[in-house]
Design a protein around this motif. Sequence first.
Motif, PDB file in Angstrom:
ATOM      1  N   UNK A   1      57.122 -35.746  49.461  1.00 27.01           N
ATOM      2  CA  UNK A   1      56.518 -34.917  48.420  1.00 27.01           C
ATOM      3  C   UNK A   1      56.067 -35.800  47.255  1.00 27.01           C
ATOM      4  N   UNK A   2      56.936 -36.745  46.862  1.00 30.33           N
ATOM      5  CA  UNK A   2      56.621 -37.630  45.740  1.00 30.33           C
ATOM      6  C   UNK A   2      55.357 -38.452  46.041  1.00 30.33           C
ATOM      7  N   UNK A   3      55.315 -39.061  47.260  1.00 34.77           N
ATOM      8  CA  UNK A   3      54.162 -39.898  47.605  1.00 34.77           C
ATOM      9  C   UNK A   3      52.896 -39.061  47.703  1.00 34.77           C
ATOM     10  N   UNK A   4      53.040 -37.896  48.310  1.00 31.08           N
ATOM     11  CA  UNK A   4      51.867 -37.039  48.530  1.00 31.08           C
ATOM     12  C   UNK A   4      51.317 -36.540  47.198  1.00 31.08           C
ATOM     13  N   UNK A   5      52.223 -36.228  46.255  1.00 31.40           N
ATOM     14  CA  UNK A   5      51.734 -35.742  44.967  1.00 31.40           C
ATOM     15  C   UNK A   5      51.006 -36.824  44.205  1.00 31.40           C
ATOM     16  N   UNK A   6      51.362 -38.109  44.502  1.00 36.81           N
ATOM     17  CA  UNK A   6      50.630 -39.209  43.869  1.00 36.81           C
ATOM     18  C   UNK A   6      49.269 -39.410  44.526  1.00 36.81           C
ATOM     19  N   UNK A   7      49.183 -39.106  45.814  1.00 34.34           N
ATOM     20  CA  UNK A   7      47.933 -39.324  46.553  1.00 34.34           C
ATOM     21  C   UNK A   7      47.653 -38.077  47.372  1.00 34.34           C
ATOM     22  N   UNK A   8      47.125 -37.082  46.720  1.00 31.84           N
ATOM     23  CA  UNK A   8      46.952 -35.798  47.394  1.00 31.84           C
ATOM     24  C   UNK A   8      45.885 -35.872  48.466  1.00 31.84           C
TER      25      UNK A   8
END
Lengths: 251, 357, 251
Positions: C175-182
Amino acid sequence: MIGRSLPVNILGIVLLLGLWQLAGQHLGDALLATPVQAAGALGTILVDPAFWAALWRMMWMMMIGYVLALVVGVPLGIAMGRNAVVNAIVKPWAAMCIVISAAAIVPLFIILMGRGLVFSTAIVFVVTVWYVVVSVTEAARAVSLRLVNVARSFGASDVQRFRYVILPALHPYVMIAARVGFVHALRAMVTAEMFISAGYGGLLNDAGLDLSTAPLFALIVILMVVSVSATALMRWVAHRAAPWYASRTRE
Amino acid sequence: MSHFDHVSRRGFLRAGAGAGLAAGLGGLGVITLGPVPGALAQTGRVLKVNTLASAAAINVPMQAALRSLLPQIPGYGEPEVRPTKKIPQIAQEVIAGAADFGDADVASTLAAAEAGADVKIIGLSYNNTSQVVVSNADKVKSLEQIAEQGGTIAVNSIGDFMYVMLVGALIKRKIDPKKINFIEMGSSGDRARALIAGRVDAVPMHVEQAAELATRGNYQILVKPWQEFGNWFSAIVMTTAKWLEPDENKAAAVALLKAVLTSFRKTNSDYAWYKQQVATYASSKELKAADDAVLKPVWETLTKDIKAFPNDMQTMTADEFAKMIPVYKEAGALTGTLKLENIIDRTYVDRAVKELA
Amino acid sequence: MAHLSVKNVSKAFGGAPVLVDQSLEVEEGEFVALLGPSGCGKSTLLQIINGLVPADSGTILLDGKDITGKTGTGRGMVFQGADLFPWRTALENVAFGLEVMGVGKAERLEQARHYLHLVGLGGFEHAWPHQLSGGMQQRVGIARAFCIRPSLLLMDEPFGALDVQTRDILQDELVRIWEAERKMVLFVTHGIEEALYLADRILVFSKRPAHVLREIVVPFARPRQESMKLDPAFLDLRREISDLLRHDIHA
C-alpha cells in the motif's frame, strides 16, 4: 563442514590402507601387493620418462574426444530437452547408444579406423557423448516452466528466454555432466589403449604380465589420482562459476 | 561471504567456449594432418604389422626385426607395429585389409582359411612355442589327476593353439578332455595369479614365467608341447593372396622376412645381442631387467630345446604343419579340409634366404 | 490517460469453460481486487491479460492499444511464489525487466537499486534468492515488477504462500509503495479481508466458469490503517462477501 570431515576422511583412508597392508602380507605380492610395495613401485614409475609419455599420450588424445563430446553433446542435449521433434529423432539412438561399453566397440573401431588419433578420439567421443546428451536433455526438460513464464511476462523474446533463463538454469547441470563425462571418457580411453597396448593402457597391460602386482596397483592409483584431481578441479571451477548453485547445495 | 567475489558466469562461459573451440579445432587439425612428426621422420614405405599386445622372451626377435632391423633395409621405414590384445583380431584385421601383415596365431589363421579367407602363411614369427603348462605340484602332479578331480585349466582363448595342444596331449594320454573345465583368461600374468590363488589347477605360460614362478613355490611343468608333438607351431607371419599380388608388396614381404631371418640368426649366434633386445622390446619389466642367471637358461631353452629361431625357417613346410592337423581335428578346432600347400607359401622365405646369402 | 479495458473474454480448457464472456474496466490509479474461490478462473483471467495464456475470444486494450495475446508492454507481474531467478542476485533480479528491454547496465542497476531500497532491501543487493526469506523474496518480486514502471501491475495471489504476520507487513508495504507510485493494479486473491484492505473496488467471482457475482466499491478512505479492520462497516462488508461466496458454492 570441511574441517569436521577431513580427520574422518584421513582416518578412513588410514584404516583402509592398514587393512590392505595386512591382506597384502597374507596373500603375497603376486595376488595383492601391499601399499608399501605399491608405493615403492610408484616411485620407480614416476621417474620413468616412458610413464610420462604414456600419460601425456592418453590425456591429450582423450581430451580431444572429450571436448568434442561436450561441444556436440551439450547443444544436442539442450535441443532435445527443449524441442520435441529433435527429441523424437535423436532419443531412440541416445537410449540405445548409451549402453555401449567401450570394450564392445573397440574391436570394430580398430578395423574401421586403425589405432591412431581418430580411433581413440572416436571411442572416447562415442562413449561420452551419449551420457552428456542424456543428462543435459533431462536437465533441459526440467528447466522450470514458471521461470520461463516469468521471462515471457516481461516480454522476453525466444532468444532472450534461452539466454537469460535456459542457459543459466542448465549451467550447473552441464558442469556436472562435464565432470561425470570426464570419468566416462577416461575409462573409455584406458579401455581403448589396453586393446591396442598403447599409452597408459599399454603400461597397464605390461604391468599385468609381471608376477608382482605392485606396478599394476601403482598405475591404478595414479589413474585414480588423475581422475579425482580432474573432477575436483572441475567441481571447484563449477562452484566459482555458479556460486548460487554451490551455496544452495551446501546448505 | 566468499561466494560474492565469484567469476562472472558469462565471462566464464565465454572463456570456456573459447578454450573448447580452440581445443576442438586443434584436435581437428591433428586429425586431418595425421601424426606429423612421425610421418616426417620416416623415409621409405611404412608397413602395418599387427602383433601380439605383449612381447615375451620368444617374441623379442620378431619385435627386434620389425622395429630395428626392417628400417635398416633401404626403401622401408619403421613399420607401424600394432599391438593387439585379442589374438583372433590380428588375422581378422589383415583379412579386412586394415593391416599389411599379421604376426598371428596358427589356429585363428587356419580357421579363417577354412572359412574361405584367402590367407597365406609366408613366414614364422618363431618356430614351435615357448609356452608350457604349469601346475602347483603340492596340489596336482599330472593331467590325469586334474581330469579325475574335474579340475580347471585357464587358457588365453578356447580354440587357440595352446588349447588345441592341451586337448591333443589329453587325447594322447587317453583322457577325455570333457572331464576338464577350460576357462578363458587373457593375460599370462593373470593366469599365473589365478594359479597362485588356487582358482585353477593348471595354466599355460611362457618358460621364463614358469622359471620365475618356480621361485615362489612348488610350481612344476606338466606339459612341454615340443616334447609331446616335436614342433608345435604357434605364431606365423600371414597376409592375404590378394595383398601379395602387386610386385611392390611381394618385395615388401621379402624385406620383412629378411629382417626376421637376420634377427633369428643373430639371436642364435649372439646371446649378448639377444639380451640387449630383450631389455629393449620385452613387455614385462621383470623380463626386461632379467640378469644372466635368469635369461641365459631361457635363451638356451629357446634356441636349443625349442629351436625357436631356425636360421632359414626350414621347418615351415606344409608337411610339418600337416602333422598338427589331426590334433586340431580331434579338438574340433578345424574340420581338416584344408589344402595346406595352398596356404603355406615358402616363396618369400626362400627369396629372403637367397638374398641374405 | 491510463486505462485497461477487457472485452468479452472467453476461455475453455479442454472443452470445459473457465471464463465466459467476461469484461472489466480499470481506471487510472485504480486498485482492483479479483476475489473468488480457488480455481474459479480469476488467475486465468489475469494470465490472459498478461498475455501468458491466449484467450479463445475477446480483446484486451491497454491505454487504447490492443495487447491481446502479447506479453510485456506496460504490464508488470508479481507471481505467487516470487519466482526469482536463482542465478541472479536480488539486484540483478530486479533489473531483469529492464535488461530484457535493452536498458544499459549502469542505468538498469541504478533503477533496480532504487526499487530494492523502496521495498526495504537496501544492503541485500548481492544476496542470492535462496539466502532470502519468503517475505524478502516476494519484496524482490514486487520490486522487479515496479522497476519496469508499468502502467498496469498484475498480482497473482502474491502473499498466498506467506505466513499471516509476513503477509500483514507486506500488505502495508505494498500500500505504501503503491500510494507513492499510483498505477493500475489487478490483484487476484481469495482473502476477503486482504481485498477489502487493499482495493478500491472488488470484483467477486463465482465458481467456475467464473463470472462477476457482484462489484463492490470499497468505501474506506486512504491512506488505509490497520485499525479499519475493526470498523463495523468493514466487518459488515466482509460478512456480506463471505455469505455471497458461500451461497454461490452451494448453489
